[in-house]
Design a protein around this motif. Structure first.
Motif, PDB file in Angstrom:
ATOM      1  N   GLY A  97       0.786  -1.224   0.000  1.00  0.00           N
ATOM      2  CA  GLY A  97       0.000   0.000   0.000  1.00  0.00           C
ATOM      3  C   GLY A  97       0.814   1.268   0.000  1.00  0.00           C
ATOM      4  O   GLY A  97       0.257   2.368  -0.146  1.00  0.00           O
ATOM      5  N   LYS A  98       2.127   1.156   0.151  1.00  0.00           N
ATOM      6  CA  LYS A  98       2.991   2.335   0.120  1.00  0.00           C
ATOM      7  C   LYS A  98       3.158   2.821  -1.319  1.00  0.00           C
ATOM      8  O   LYS A  98       3.076   2.053  -2.273  1.00  0.00           O
ATOM      9  CB  LYS A  98       4.366   2.017   0.719  1.00  0.00           C
ATOM     10  N   SER A  99       3.410   4.108  -1.446  1.00  0.00           N
ATOM     11  CA  SER A  99       3.621   4.664  -2.782  1.00  0.00           C
ATOM     12  C   SER A  99       5.000   4.320  -3.337  1.00  0.00           C
ATOM     13  O   SER A  99       5.202   4.318  -4.547  1.00  0.00           O
ATOM     14  CB  SER A  99       3.451   6.186  -2.744  1.00  0.00           C
ATOM     15  N   VAL A 100       5.955   4.031  -2.468  1.00  0.00           N
ATOM     16  CA  VAL A 100       7.311   3.692  -2.913  1.00  0.00           C
ATOM     17  C   VAL A 100       7.338   2.244  -3.387  1.00  0.00           C
ATOM     18  O   VAL A 100       6.815   1.349  -2.716  1.00  0.00           O
ATOM     19  CB  VAL A 100       8.321   3.907  -1.767  1.00  0.00           C
ATOM     20  N   LYS A 101       7.966   2.003  -4.518  1.00  0.00           N
ATOM     21  CA  LYS A 101       8.001   0.674  -5.115  1.00  0.00           C
ATOM     22  C   LYS A 101       9.422   0.135  -5.285  1.00  0.00           C
ATOM     23  O   LYS A 101       9.623  -0.842  -6.003  1.00  0.00           O
ATOM     24  CB  LYS A 101       7.304   0.703  -6.476  1.00  0.00           C
ATOM     25  N   VAL A 102      10.381   0.755  -4.639  1.00  0.00           N
ATOM     26  CA  VAL A 102      11.769   0.284  -4.675  1.00  0.00           C
ATOM     27  C   VAL A 102      12.071  -0.403  -3.343  1.00  0.00           C
ATOM     28  O   VAL A 102      12.064   0.242  -2.290  1.00  0.00           O
ATOM     29  CB  VAL A 102      12.757   1.437  -4.918  1.00  0.00           C
ATOM     30  N   PHE A 103      12.328  -1.713  -3.383  1.00  0.00           N
ATOM     31  CA  PHE A 103      12.566  -2.498  -2.173  1.00  0.00           C
ATOM     32  C   PHE A 103      14.009  -2.994  -2.166  1.00  0.00           C
ATOM     33  O   PHE A 103      14.520  -3.470  -3.187  1.00  0.00           O
ATOM     34  CB  PHE A 103      11.613  -3.700  -2.106  1.00  0.00           C
ATOM     35  N   THR A 104      14.645  -2.873  -1.016  1.00  0.00           N
ATOM     36  CA  THR A 104      16.011  -3.369  -0.846  1.00  0.00           C
ATOM     37  C   THR A 104      16.021  -4.388   0.293  1.00  0.00           C
ATOM     38  O   THR A 104      15.544  -4.087   1.393  1.00  0.00           O
ATOM     39  CB  THR A 104      16.986  -2.219  -0.518  1.00  0.00           C
ATOM     40  N   VAL A 105      16.528  -5.558   0.009  1.00  0.00           N
ATOM     41  CA  VAL A 105      16.647  -6.613   1.022  1.00  0.00           C
ATOM     42  C   VAL A 105      18.074  -6.552   1.552  1.00  0.00           C
ATOM     43  O   VAL A 105      19.021  -6.964   0.881  1.00  0.00           O
ATOM     44  CB  VAL A 105      16.332  -7.994   0.427  1.00  0.00           C
ATOM     45  N   LEU A 106      18.218  -6.013   2.764  1.00  0.00           N
ATOM     46  CA  LEU A 106      19.548  -5.737   3.305  1.00  0.00           C
ATOM     47  C   LEU A 106      20.190  -6.956   3.942  1.00  0.00           C
ATOM     48  O   LEU A 106      21.413  -7.112   3.904  1.00  0.00           O
ATOM     49  CB  LEU A 106      19.456  -4.605   4.344  1.00  0.00           C
ATOM     50  N   GLN A 107      19.406  -7.806   4.569  1.00  0.00           N
ATOM     51  CA  GLN A 107      19.954  -8.972   5.275  1.00  0.00           C
ATOM     52  C   GLN A 107      18.900 -10.066   5.241  1.00  0.00           C
ATOM     53  O   GLN A 107      17.743  -9.830   5.594  1.00  0.00           O
ATOM     54  CB  GLN A 107      20.300  -8.599   6.715  1.00  0.00           C
ATOM     55  N   SER A 108      19.314 -11.246   4.822  1.00  0.00           N
ATOM     56  CA  SER A 108      18.333 -12.321   4.681  1.00  0.00           C
ATOM     57  C   SER A 108      19.044 -13.654   4.555  1.00  0.00           C
ATOM     58  O   SER A 108      20.096 -13.762   3.932  1.00  0.00           O
ATOM     59  CB  SER A 108      17.464 -12.070   3.437  1.00  0.00           C
ATOM     60  N   LYS A 121      11.644  -0.743 -19.675  1.00  0.00           N
ATOM     61  CA  LYS A 121      11.819   0.647 -19.294  1.00  0.00           C
ATOM     62  C   LYS A 121      12.093   0.741 -17.802  1.00  0.00           C
ATOM     63  O   LYS A 121      11.507   0.014 -16.996  1.00  0.00           O
ATOM     64  CB  LYS A 121      10.556   1.441 -19.650  1.00  0.00           C
ATOM     65  N   VAL A 122      12.982   1.649 -17.424  1.00  0.00           N
ATOM     66  CA  VAL A 122      13.346   1.796 -16.007  1.00  0.00           C
ATOM     67  C   VAL A 122      12.118   2.229 -15.206  1.00  0.00           C
ATOM     68  O   VAL A 122      11.476   3.235 -15.542  1.00  0.00           O
ATOM     69  CB  VAL A 122      14.470   2.834 -15.833  1.00  0.00           C
ATOM     70  N   PRO A 123      11.738   1.491 -14.172  1.00  0.00           N
ATOM     71  CA  PRO A 123      10.577   1.892 -13.357  1.00  0.00           C
ATOM     72  C   PRO A 123      10.845   3.220 -12.667  1.00  0.00           C
ATOM     73  O   PRO A 123      11.977   3.523 -12.277  1.00  0.00           O
ATOM     74  CB  PRO A 123      10.443   0.750 -12.342  1.00  0.00           C
ATOM     75  N   LYS A 124       9.802   4.011 -12.513  1.00  0.00           N
ATOM     76  CA  LYS A 124       9.973   5.297 -11.841  1.00  0.00           C
ATOM     77  C   LYS A 124      10.104   5.135 -10.337  1.00  0.00           C
ATOM     78  O   LYS A 124      10.551   6.050  -9.646  1.00  0.00           O
ATOM     79  CB  LYS A 124       8.822   6.244 -12.177  1.00  0.00           C
ATOM     80  N   GLY A 125       9.721   3.973  -9.799  1.00  0.00           N
ATOM     81  CA  GLY A 125       9.985   3.674  -8.398  1.00  0.00           C
ATOM     82  C   GLY A 125       8.938   4.155  -7.424  1.00  0.00           C
ATOM     83  O   GLY A 125       9.148   4.055  -6.218  1.00  0.00           O
ATOM     84  N   PRO A 159      10.015  11.199 -18.103  1.00  0.00           N
ATOM     85  CA  PRO A 159      10.479   9.975 -18.776  1.00  0.00           C
ATOM     86  C   PRO A 159       9.500   8.821 -18.659  1.00  0.00           C
ATOM     87  O   PRO A 159       9.845   7.691 -18.986  1.00  0.00           O
ATOM     88  CB  PRO A 159      11.798   9.666 -18.037  1.00  0.00           C
ATOM     89  N   TYR A 160       8.290   9.076 -18.197  1.00  0.00           N
ATOM     90  CA  TYR A 160       7.294   8.014 -18.043  1.00  0.00           C
ATOM     91  C   TYR A 160       5.918   8.625 -18.281  1.00  0.00           C
ATOM     92  O   TYR A 160       5.731   9.837 -18.251  1.00  0.00           O
ATOM     93  CB  TYR A 160       7.359   7.379 -16.650  1.00  0.00           C
ATOM     94  N   HIS A 161       4.943   7.749 -18.520  1.00  0.00           N
ATOM     95  CA  HIS A 161       3.572   8.197 -18.748  1.00  0.00           C
ATOM     96  C   HIS A 161       2.911   8.508 -17.405  1.00  0.00           C
ATOM     97  O   HIS A 161       3.050   7.754 -16.444  1.00  0.00           O
ATOM     98  CB  HIS A 161       2.787   7.114 -19.482  1.00  0.00           C
ATOM     99  N   LEU A 162       2.214   9.613 -17.351  1.00  0.00           N
ATOM    100  CA  LEU A 162       1.546  10.026 -16.115  1.00  0.00           C
ATOM    101  C   LEU A 162       0.054  10.222 -16.393  1.00  0.00           C
ATOM    102  O   LEU A 162      -0.380  11.312 -16.786  1.00  0.00           O
ATOM    103  CB  LEU A 162       2.159  11.321 -15.574  1.00  0.00           C
ATOM    104  N   PRO A 163      -0.755   9.185 -16.207  1.00  0.00           N
ATOM    105  CA  PRO A 163      -2.200   9.350 -16.405  1.00  0.00           C
ATOM    106  C   PRO A 163      -2.784  10.257 -15.325  1.00  0.00           C
ATOM    107  O   PRO A 163      -2.464  10.129 -14.143  1.00  0.00           O
ATOM    108  CB  PRO A 163      -2.740   7.919 -16.294  1.00  0.00           C
ATOM    109  N   HIS A 164      -3.633  11.186 -15.725  1.00  0.00           N
ATOM    110  CA  HIS A 164      -4.201  12.132 -14.768  1.00  0.00           C
ATOM    111  C   HIS A 164      -5.519  12.665 -15.290  1.00  0.00           C
ATOM    112  O   HIS A 164      -5.803  12.610 -16.495  1.00  0.00           O
ATOM    113  CB  HIS A 164      -3.237  13.301 -14.522  1.00  0.00           C
ATOM    114  N   VAL A 165      -6.321  13.182 -14.390  1.00  0.00           N
ATOM    115  CA  VAL A 165      -7.585  13.804 -14.727  1.00  0.00           C
ATOM    116  C   VAL A 165      -7.704  15.090 -13.921  1.00  0.00           C
ATOM    117  O   VAL A 165      -7.344  15.134 -12.736  1.00  0.00           O
ATOM    118  CB  VAL A 165      -8.769  12.853 -14.435  1.00  0.00           C
ATOM    119  N   LEU A 166      -8.141  16.168 -14.581  1.00  0.00           N
ATOM    120  CA  LEU A 166      -8.277  17.465 -13.934  1.00  0.00           C
ATOM    121  C   LEU A 166      -9.657  17.588 -13.306  1.00  0.00           C
ATOM    122  O   LEU A 166     -10.680  17.325 -13.954  1.00  0.00           O
ATOM    123  CB  LEU A 166      -8.045  18.591 -14.943  1.00  0.00           C
ATOM    124  N   VAL A 167      -9.664  18.004 -12.039  1.00  0.00           N
ATOM    125  CA  VAL A 167     -10.902  18.090 -11.263  1.00  0.00           C
ATOM    126  C   VAL A 167     -11.110  19.536 -10.843  1.00  0.00           C
ATOM    127  O   VAL A 167     -10.279  20.082 -10.106  1.00  0.00           O
ATOM    128  CB  VAL A 167     -10.852  17.172 -10.027  1.00  0.00           C
TER     129      VAL A 167
END
Length: 897
Positions: free
Chosen positions: A236-247, A448-452, A505-513
């Motif tokens: 549910g977080k907006s950030v989509k870059v995950f780093t597994v530091l220790q496992s 394509k490089v994810p925007k993250g 550098p990426y598509h940004l779908p949006h709607v004006l309200v």
């Protein structure tokens, strides 16, 4: 596990030693079995339930076997204990090996804190060195009183690995990451991993947005359900870059299995895993990699896989591993953990051989630290109790059933696609993380490089609010089109936003309200996450900046005062004199006088009877003639052709100059200079004059809080068309507008209004986003791009040119410029040249007529030898021009002067 439990386990639950002699094979070189003497025992504590522990056990046994076979009449004993993945059991095992098996050195995955605790509690003598294969940090010192304890690290600094992860994040310009790590079974502070990563990310202006720790897989009754529950929270977080530091490998396999089921390995996600998992990828089933690990980025410590020693070790390791763990027969390749265990044991065995069995000597630690040889994992040498050589990481991309190298990274050189020579060792790589980087396959088979990051729910367009009640609809105009049955939103601010979005550098779908509240309410809607962003002529002020993030201003702004103007009638009486520059007036007067004088002299020299008289009278006649010839009012007739040519040229110049003068004065008089009716704010404050500002604007607060206008004197104006009516009725004496709004107003109503007073600089117009939104940074870069390329200026010019009025108050205030001599340079040159010719001719004729004067001058000067050459020169000149011969007496050499 807390400290009291650990101490109770240390004292109450000693482990039964399961020591095994590691003399696999006989030393047959020089000594018989009876002549071998033991030089010491090595204690090893590993988690034999994990893949890492199994590899370490095999590596240690192979090292002891090789040493005993190759040494001369010396051997070491090996005692291995299973920690079962528990730090308390590991500590108890160390105590058991040291006290009962008389181990001289301990090798294991103990952390610095665990080893220090054993020494402090006297569970292990302080002269017994502990060789740790666990990840360690060079920035984490020993206890203040135990800095000299013999703790030696055989692994690389965890800080360097965090720097490598940060370098990857920085290269792809991700601003936020989520850190995941599995708690180790030790009681050390694993949260230090996040601190190290945060420090490394800070250098590239990125942050750890969120971090989550998981309990070890073996400590959870149902680890899959727990991991799935935690991953749902992270999804549910907006950030989509995950780093597994220790496992551990076991935890990583469950993690990626559940992440795949939750769609967290789809398009838009990024996974970066540390060496803990990457080094064991060769032991993972290809079917699992193909199903659950596609597109991840991993770090592996590089080592030479082409050397003869490594290849021989690999063959023997595979055979031994298969014999002891037949269920893992297909996945028996050694990892960096097996190589480090082998190198550590070999270094300890050689050190024991060097000290020759001296039990209580500190020489053993010194001998270990003085090791300097090329091991399987790299150069083995120490500095300050840790490996001297920094690691070189290989960045790999998991594709298909395996992985491919992407780049090399080292703390000294950063990313490189070329082989790196490090302390005499050369490592190879494929592509480098640069502009010529080969294609990386991201999760979801994305090229394509994810925007993250994402805003709102994935797949849904952003809801962007726009002000519908703005006073200046040229910036945001909300209209309803009945033909289409939809709301149309246009304007300058919308154009700038769309232009900036097109640069992303990426598509940004949006709607004006459309938003029908105030600007402050619109910003609050973004803060409360009812809207994802806000676009319009929204001023950047402190109150709004505290609750939301703004982009780079797309228009510089400030508060300016607009007032009515009054014509500057007092100065128009003398403005005819300002049509020409002072230099022009002086030149005209000089040429006019000189022209009259030259014509008069020329006619006088040609015996015109109308140009005769005594000398004082002639001067007055010359000046008057200079005036009368301009209007052909002179009484004298002109007979000389040269005089007529001079006069005709001068009259032509006079006509041209007069025409330009008439045009300049006409322009000056028909466009009178204007001045503001009110020049400063003090007058407004002193007279309690009413002032106006935009409705729903921050300027109202600015007028009362900063400029100290009375609230009852501030009038709210709802539209740009209401301002002229308010001025005419006297409802307001001045209007305070944002600078871009003032430009539009003065362009539309350019007659009768102007700016006055000082300009109060503010933050500018920008777009609003939620706090911490990475889109604000991306759009700021895009806005800077369109600003530097002039796109914003072109759009602003088109907006202003579309207004009815073509001129502006600024142009009205400037008035026509004064005319100088430059436009008439050629005319003045021709006229002046003719005047010079006529003047020379007139002088020559006058000299010829009155040559008797030269006789008297010659007689008076003849006695001066110094001017004799001048007289001779004049005689020749006049003879050349047809004058009568001048008689110069011959001077004898003996004549007296």
């Amino acid at each position: 596990m807390n400290l009291p439990v650990i101490l109770s386990l240390l004292g109450m639950f000693p482990l039964m030693a399961k020591s095994e002699a590691s003399a696999h094979g006989r030393n047959v070189q020089y000594c018989s079995i009876n002549h071998h003497h033991e030089i010491g025992s090595i204690g090893v504590v590993v988690d034999q339930s994990s893949r890492v522990g199994k590899e370490q056990k095999i590596g240690v046994e192979m090292a002891v076997h090789d040493f005993n076979r190759e040494s001369h009449c010396s051997k070491v004993d090996l005692h291995i204990q299973d920690s079962q993945g528990n730090s308390a059991r590991a500590a108890s095992a160390v105590t058991e090996i040291v006290n009962k098996k008389q181990a001289r050195v301990i090798i294991g995955s103990l952390t610095l804190q665990e080893a220090a605790l054993l020494w402090v509690l006297d569970k292990v003598p302080k002269h017994i060195p502990i060789i740790s294969t666990a990840q360690m940090s060079a920035s984490l010192p020993l206890l203040p009183s135990d800095r000299s304890l013999p703790f030696i690290g055989m692994s690389t600094d965890i800080n360097i690995q965090m720097q490598c992860i940060a370098a990857i994040v920085g290269h792809f310009r991700w601003r936020k990451v989520i850190a995941i790590y599995e708690h180790s079974n030790s009681f050390s502070a694993d949260t230090g991993l996040v601190a190290h990563l945060s420090d490394s990310l800070r250098a590239i202006e990125s942050v750890v947005e969120h971090h989550m720790a998981f309990h070890p897989v073996g400590s959870e009754p149902n680890p899959k359900e727990f991991i799935e529950e935690q991953l749902r929270k992270l999804k549910g977080k907006s950030v989509k870059v995950f780093t597994v530091l220790q496992s551990s490998l076991e935890f990583a396999m469950v993690l990626f299995e559940k992440a795949k089921e939750l769609g967290m390995l789809d398009r838009g996600y990024v996974w970066i895993v540390s060496e803990d998992v990457a080094s064991l990828l060769d032991s993972v089933k290809p079917s699992f990699i193909l199903e659950y690990m596609q597109g991840i980025i991993a770090l592996k410590t590089t080592y030479s896989e082409t050397s003869h020693s490594f290849q021989a070790f690999e063959r023997r390791f595979r055979r031994k591993y298969r014999s002891e763990y037949p269920e893992e027969e297909k996945f028996s390749s050694p990892s960096i953990y097996a190589l480090r265990a082998y190198d550590s044991t070999l270094a300890v065995a050689r050190a024991l051989q060097n000290v020759k069995g001296k039990v209580n000597s500190s020489g053993l630690v010194d001998s270990i630290l003085s090791c300097n040889f090329d091991g399987l994992a790299g150069k083995i040498s120490f500095k300050n109790g840790a490996l001297l050589q920094n690691p070189v990481y290989q960045v790999v991309n998991v594709i298909g059933k395996s992985y491919r190298p992407v780049a090399l990274w080292s703390p000294e050189f950063g990313f490189s696609k070329a082989p790196i020579e490090h302390d005499g060792m050369v490592t190879n790589s494929g592509n480098g993380l640069r502009e010529d980087l080969g294609q990386i396959y991201w999760p979801g088979a994305e090229l394509k490089v994810p925007k993250g990051w994402t805003l709102g729910e994935s797949g849904k367009p952003l809801r962007i609010g726009v002000p519908a009640n703005g006073a200046f609809h040229y910036f945001v105009n909300v209209t309803f089109e009945q033909s289409r049955n939809e709301t149309a939103i246009t304007g300058f601010s919308i154009q700038v936003f769309e232009a900036a979005v097109s640069r992303l550098p990426y598509h940004l779908p949006h709607v004006l309200v459309p938003h029908y509240g105030s600007y402050d309410q619109l910003v609050s809607e973004v803060r409360n996450k009812n809207l994802d962003a806000a676009v319009g002529d929204i001023g950047i002020v402190v109150d709004r900046y505290r609750i939301a993030d703004f982009t780079q201003p797309y228009l510089e702004t400030g508060v300016v005062m607009v007032v009515t103007v009054k014509p500057d009638v007092t100065k128009t009486r003398l403005m005819v004199l300002k049509a020409f520059a002072l230099k022009m007036w002086i030149l005209l007067a000089a040429l006019s006088v000189f022209t009259g004088a030259v014509i008069w002299l020329n006619e006088h020299a040609n015996n015109n009877p109308e140009f005769r008289g005594p000398f004082p009278q002639n001067i007055g006649a010359m000046l008057w003639f200079s005036v009368t010839i301009l209007s052909f009012a002179q009484r004298q007739s002109i007979r000389s052709n040269l005089s007529r040519l001079v006069l005709a040229t001068w009259l032509f110049v006079t006509v041209v100059v007069t025409t330009c003068f008439t045009a300049a004065v006409t322009s000056w008089m028909t466009v009178p200079k204007i001045e503001p009716s009110i020049v400063d704010i003090d007058y407004l404050l002193g007279t309690d004059a009413p002032v106006g500002c935009n409705n729903n604007s921050y300027i109202g607060r600015f007028l009362t809080n900063v400029l100290h206008f009375k609230p009852e004197n501030v009038r709210r104006i709802g539209s740009i068309s209401d301002y002229p009516e308010a001025f005419q009725r006297g409802t307001i004496k001045a209007a305070f507008l944002a600078a871009p709004h003032a430009k539009v107003f003065l362009a539309k109503y350019c007659k009768g209004y102007t700016e006055a007073g000082p300009k109060f600089k503010l933050g500018g117009f920008g777009f609003v986003f939620q706090k911490g939104s990475p889109l604000a940074d991306d759009l700021s870069g895009a806005i800077l791009n369109i600003t530097l390329t002039g796109t914003t200026d072109q759009m602003e010019k088109r907006m202003l040119s579309s207004l009815n009025c073509s001129s502006s108050a600024e142009e009205d205030n400037q008035g026509p410029s004064k005319i100088g001599t430059e436009p008439f340079f050629f005319l003045f040159l021709v006229s002046g040249s003719l005047l010079v010719v006529a003047f020379v001719n007139a002088v020559a004729r006058l000299l010829e007529r009155h040559c008797s004067i030269f006789d008297s001058i010659q007689a008076s000067l003849i006695n001066r030898r110094a001017v004799r050459w001048a007289l001779l020169l004049l005689t020749r000149c006049f003879t050349k021009f047809g004058t009568r011969n001048l008689r110069v007496p011959i001077m004898h050499r003996d004549s007296r002067i």
